[in-house]
Design a protein around this motif. Structure first.
Motif, PDB file in Angstrom:
ATOM      1  N   GLU A  90       0.828  -1.216   0.000  1.00 36.31           N
ATOM      2  CA  GLU A  90       0.000   0.000   0.000  1.00 36.31           C
ATOM      3  C   GLU A  90       0.862   1.265   0.000  1.00 36.31           C
ATOM      4  O   GLU A  90       0.581   2.225  -0.714  1.00 36.31           O
ATOM      5  CB  GLU A  90      -0.955  -0.001   1.207  1.00 36.31           C
ATOM      6  CG  GLU A  90      -2.048  -1.045   1.132  1.00 36.31           C
ATOM      7  CD  GLU A  90      -2.953  -0.891  -0.081  1.00 36.31           C
ATOM      8  OE1 GLU A  90      -3.358   0.259  -0.392  1.00 36.31           O
ATOM      9  OE2 GLU A  90      -3.254  -1.916  -0.728  1.00 36.31           O
ATOM     10  N   ILE A  91       1.919   1.266   0.820  1.00 32.00           N
ATOM     11  CA  ILE A  91       2.708   2.509   0.897  1.00 32.00           C
ATOM     12  C   ILE A  91       3.531   2.713  -0.371  1.00 32.00           C
ATOM     13  O   ILE A  91       3.709   3.846  -0.822  1.00 32.00           O
ATOM     14  CB  ILE A  91       3.576   2.587   2.179  1.00 32.00           C
ATOM     15  CG1 ILE A  91       4.654   1.528   2.228  1.00 32.00           C
ATOM     16  CG2 ILE A  91       2.700   2.518   3.420  1.00 32.00           C
ATOM     17  CD1 ILE A  91       5.574   1.630   3.434  1.00 32.00           C
ATOM     18  N   LYS A  92       4.006   1.616  -0.974  1.00 30.70           N
ATOM     19  CA  LYS A  92       4.718   1.766  -2.257  1.00 30.70           C
ATOM     20  C   LYS A  92       3.769   2.309  -3.327  1.00 30.70           C
ATOM     21  O   LYS A  92       4.152   3.152  -4.141  1.00 30.70           O
ATOM     22  CB  LYS A  92       5.324   0.425  -2.688  1.00 30.70           C
ATOM     23  CG  LYS A  92       6.539   0.030  -1.857  1.00 30.70           C
ATOM     24  CD  LYS A  92       7.051  -1.358  -2.216  1.00 30.70           C
ATOM     25  CE  LYS A  92       8.216  -1.763  -1.323  1.00 30.70           C
ATOM     26  NZ  LYS A  92       8.706  -3.123  -1.601  1.00 30.70           N
ATOM     27  N   GLU A 142      10.174  11.665   1.923  1.00 33.74           N
ATOM     28  CA  GLU A 142       8.778  12.078   1.993  1.00 33.74           C
ATOM     29  C   GLU A 142       8.080  11.047   2.880  1.00 33.74           C
ATOM     30  O   GLU A 142       8.550   9.905   2.996  1.00 33.74           O
ATOM     31  CB  GLU A 142       8.146  12.128   0.593  1.00 33.74           C
ATOM     32  CG  GLU A 142       8.225  10.819  -0.157  1.00 33.74           C
ATOM     33  CD  GLU A 142       7.600  10.852  -1.554  1.00 33.74           C
ATOM     34  OE1 GLU A 142       6.815  11.773  -1.838  1.00 33.74           O
ATOM     35  OE2 GLU A 142       7.886   9.921  -2.345  1.00 33.74           O
ATOM     36  N   PHE A 143       6.970  11.435   3.502  1.00 34.50           N
ATOM     37  CA  PHE A 143       6.342  10.465   4.409  1.00 34.50           C
ATOM     38  C   PHE A 143       4.852  10.737   4.583  1.00 34.50           C
ATOM     39  O   PHE A 143       4.322  11.761   4.146  1.00 34.50           O
ATOM     40  CB  PHE A 143       7.060  10.415   5.766  1.00 34.50           C
ATOM     41  CG  PHE A 143       7.233  11.734   6.479  1.00 34.50           C
ATOM     42  CD1 PHE A 143       6.284  12.205   7.373  1.00 34.50           C
ATOM     43  CD2 PHE A 143       8.388  12.490   6.288  1.00 34.50           C
ATOM     44  CE1 PHE A 143       6.461  13.399   8.050  1.00 34.50           C
ATOM     45  CE2 PHE A 143       8.575  13.695   6.962  1.00 34.50           C
ATOM     46  CZ  PHE A 143       7.606  14.147   7.850  1.00 34.50           C
ATOM     47  N   TRP A 144       4.200   9.782   5.237  1.00 38.27           N
ATOM     48  CA  TRP A 144       2.766   9.838   5.537  1.00 38.27           C
ATOM     49  C   TRP A 144       2.594   9.650   7.037  1.00 38.27           C
ATOM     50  O   TRP A 144       3.403   8.963   7.675  1.00 38.27           O
ATOM     51  CB  TRP A 144       2.027   8.719   4.791  1.00 38.27           C
ATOM     52  CG  TRP A 144       0.547   8.712   5.047  1.00 38.27           C
ATOM     53  CD1 TRP A 144      -0.115   8.061   6.059  1.00 38.27           C
ATOM     54  CD2 TRP A 144      -0.460   9.400   4.297  1.00 38.27           C
ATOM     55  NE1 TRP A 144      -1.464   8.303   5.981  1.00 38.27           N
ATOM     56  CE2 TRP A 144      -1.703   9.128   4.908  1.00 38.27           C
ATOM     57  CE3 TRP A 144      -0.427  10.219   3.175  1.00 38.27           C
ATOM     58  CZ2 TRP A 144      -2.913   9.640   4.427  1.00 38.27           C
ATOM     59  CZ3 TRP A 144      -1.630  10.732   2.692  1.00 38.27           C
ATOM     60  CH2 TRP A 144      -2.847  10.447   3.312  1.00 38.27           C
ATOM     61  N   LEU A 186       2.097   6.608  13.219  1.00 39.75           N
ATOM     62  CA  LEU A 186       2.699   5.619  12.328  1.00 39.75           C
ATOM     63  C   LEU A 186       3.142   6.356  11.073  1.00 39.75           C
ATOM     64  O   LEU A 186       2.333   6.998  10.404  1.00 39.75           O
ATOM     65  CB  LEU A 186       1.688   4.520  11.978  1.00 39.75           C
ATOM     66  CG  LEU A 186       2.168   3.445  11.001  1.00 39.75           C
ATOM     67  CD1 LEU A 186       3.355   2.669  11.569  1.00 39.75           C
ATOM     68  CD2 LEU A 186       1.031   2.489  10.649  1.00 39.75           C
ATOM     69  N   ARG A 187       4.432   6.263  10.762  1.00 38.86           N
ATOM     70  CA  ARG A 187       5.013   7.084   9.691  1.00 38.86           C
ATOM     71  C   ARG A 187       5.672   6.212   8.617  1.00 38.86           C
ATOM     72  O   ARG A 187       6.855   5.874   8.731  1.00 38.86           O
ATOM     73  CB  ARG A 187       6.060   8.047  10.269  1.00 38.86           C
ATOM     74  CG  ARG A 187       6.825   8.817   9.203  1.00 38.86           C
ATOM     75  CD  ARG A 187       7.982   9.605   9.753  1.00 38.86           C
ATOM     76  NE  ARG A 187       7.557  10.876  10.305  1.00 38.86           N
ATOM     77  CZ  ARG A 187       8.397  11.857  10.654  1.00 38.86           C
ATOM     78  NH1 ARG A 187       9.694  11.704  10.487  1.00 38.86           N
ATOM     79  NH2 ARG A 187       7.935  12.976  11.161  1.00 38.86           N
ATOM     80  N   PRO A 188       4.956   5.821   7.576  1.00 43.05           N
ATOM     81  CA  PRO A 188       5.627   5.202   6.425  1.00 43.05           C
ATOM     82  C   PRO A 188       6.497   6.258   5.718  1.00 43.05           C
ATOM     83  O   PRO A 188       6.017   7.336   5.383  1.00 43.05           O
ATOM     84  CB  PRO A 188       4.477   4.766   5.521  1.00 43.05           C
ATOM     85  CG  PRO A 188       3.256   4.791   6.391  1.00 43.05           C
ATOM     86  CD  PRO A 188       3.495   5.842   7.412  1.00 43.05           C
ATOM     87  N   ILE A 189       7.772   5.925   5.514  1.00 43.38           N
ATOM     88  CA  ILE A 189       8.732   6.856   4.908  1.00 43.38           C
ATOM     89  C   ILE A 189       9.229   6.287   3.578  1.00 43.38           C
ATOM     90  O   ILE A 189       9.538   5.090   3.477  1.00 43.38           O
ATOM     91  CB  ILE A 189       9.954   7.079   5.818  1.00 43.38           C
ATOM     92  CG1 ILE A 189       9.541   7.598   7.201  1.00 43.38           C
ATOM     93  CG2 ILE A 189      10.954   8.062   5.177  1.00 43.38           C
ATOM     94  CD1 ILE A 189      10.692   7.663   8.194  1.00 43.38           C
TER      95      ILE A 189
END
Length: 316
Positions: free
Chosen positions: A55-57, A99-101, A173-176
């Protein structure tokens, strides 16, 4: 060769008092010595990990103009998307090469914190993105609660001392995404040397080189975990609360060797924060003649606000 100690959470939750005591001893010593451990036996299963990375990719590969519509002004980057180079380490001007979410806490509408926490941002283009993020958030939070219970016992506190502060805490929660490097960076690395703000950080994706930890001699050592391990470290809030008995270790994410510049790197830290009204005053049990009180009294919310200014995410 792993340079940080490895512990297994299954020892703590086994029901065997000797295994439980062994875990408390091992994680307590690691956090006093270097502030980092690799943890097996956590609550994230392989399928959930795979789904989250997919999902994050997918999100980070969306066009820039799509991602930027999820960059919400006025909330200091606490939810949604933060674009490339926006954040920098305390004391530095160069933006980190990432960059991150942000996924944030999920509370019921009648919670006292419901009005304090910004709403999570829904990604329209990816129907599973938010659900998978929520599941990963909750499994990492559950893991973190057990780690804090072990640390409470190590500190001579009631086992459930941290529960009241961590559950409904202001965790992130930080997907980077560290994109491929296309030109020689000027003074910038993927994440400059820093300490984390929070109680503890649980990190997915520390396989392979990149993450480095500074030991007590000032040397940088690689922190490499096995695929089934999370890397967990002490943050500044917990260090402060324990009068620096538990160490918040400086760490960084270095740029890869030139032959790997063309590759992306992904990592997913879970920053475990307490509720904002938790007092971070130094614990009396951590103060004595040889360890005088090192920090002023402050709440978690006040401390977080100061640090977000330092990071350039909110203005004074």
């Amino acid at each position: 060769m792993q340079n940080i100690p490895s512990v297994d959470l299954r020892d703590f939750i086994s029901g065997d008092p000797d295994r439980k005591a062994k875990f408390v001893r091992e994680i307590g010593k690691a956090f006093e010595d270097i502030g980092f451990v690799a943890l097996k036996g956590h609550f994230l299963d392989d399928q959930l990990v795979d789904e989250l990375y997919n999902e994050i990719k997918s999100f980070f590969s969306l066009p820039s103009e799509v991602k930027q519509k999820y960059e919400i002004p006025g909330i200091g980057g606490q939810r949604g998307y933060v674009s490339f180079g926006k954040e920098h380490a305390k004391g530095r001007k160069e933006g980190d090469l990432k960059e991150f979410w942000h996924f944030g806490q999920y509370v019921d509408a009648d919670s006292k914190y419901a009005s304090e926490y910004p709403a999570n941002v829904e990604v329209e283009e990816l129907p599973k993105f938010n659900q998978v993020g929520k599941e990963a958030y909750q499994m990492l939070e559950k893991t973190g609660v057990y780690v804090l219970r072990a640390l409470a016992l190590h500190l001579g506190l009631d086992e459930y001392y941290f529960d009241q502060y961590a559950q409904e805490g202001n965790s992130i929660l930080r997907p980077i995404h560290y994109p491929p490097i296309t030109t020689e960076p000027e003074n910038a690395i993927r994440a400059a040397a820093h300490g984390d703000i929070n109680l503890i950080t649980l990190l997915m994706g520390a396989q392979g080189r990149g993450l480095q930890v500074q030991n007590h001699n000032g040397e940088w050592i690689d922190a490499i975990a096995q695929p089934d391990e999370l890397v967990i470290n002490v943050g500044d809030m917990l260090s402060r609360h324990t009068n620096n008995r538990l160490k918040s270790t400086i760490h960084q994410v270095v740029n890869p060797p030139r032959e790997l510049w063309g590759t992306s790197r992904y990592s997913v830290p879970f920053f475990m924060h307490p509720v904002s009204d938790m007092k971070l005053d130094c614990l009396e049990s951590c103060i004595d003649e040889n360890h005088p009180k090192q920090f002023e009294d402050i709440t978690a919310g006040e401390f977080l606000h100061e640090r977000l200014i330092d990071l350039g995410l909110i203005k004074k």
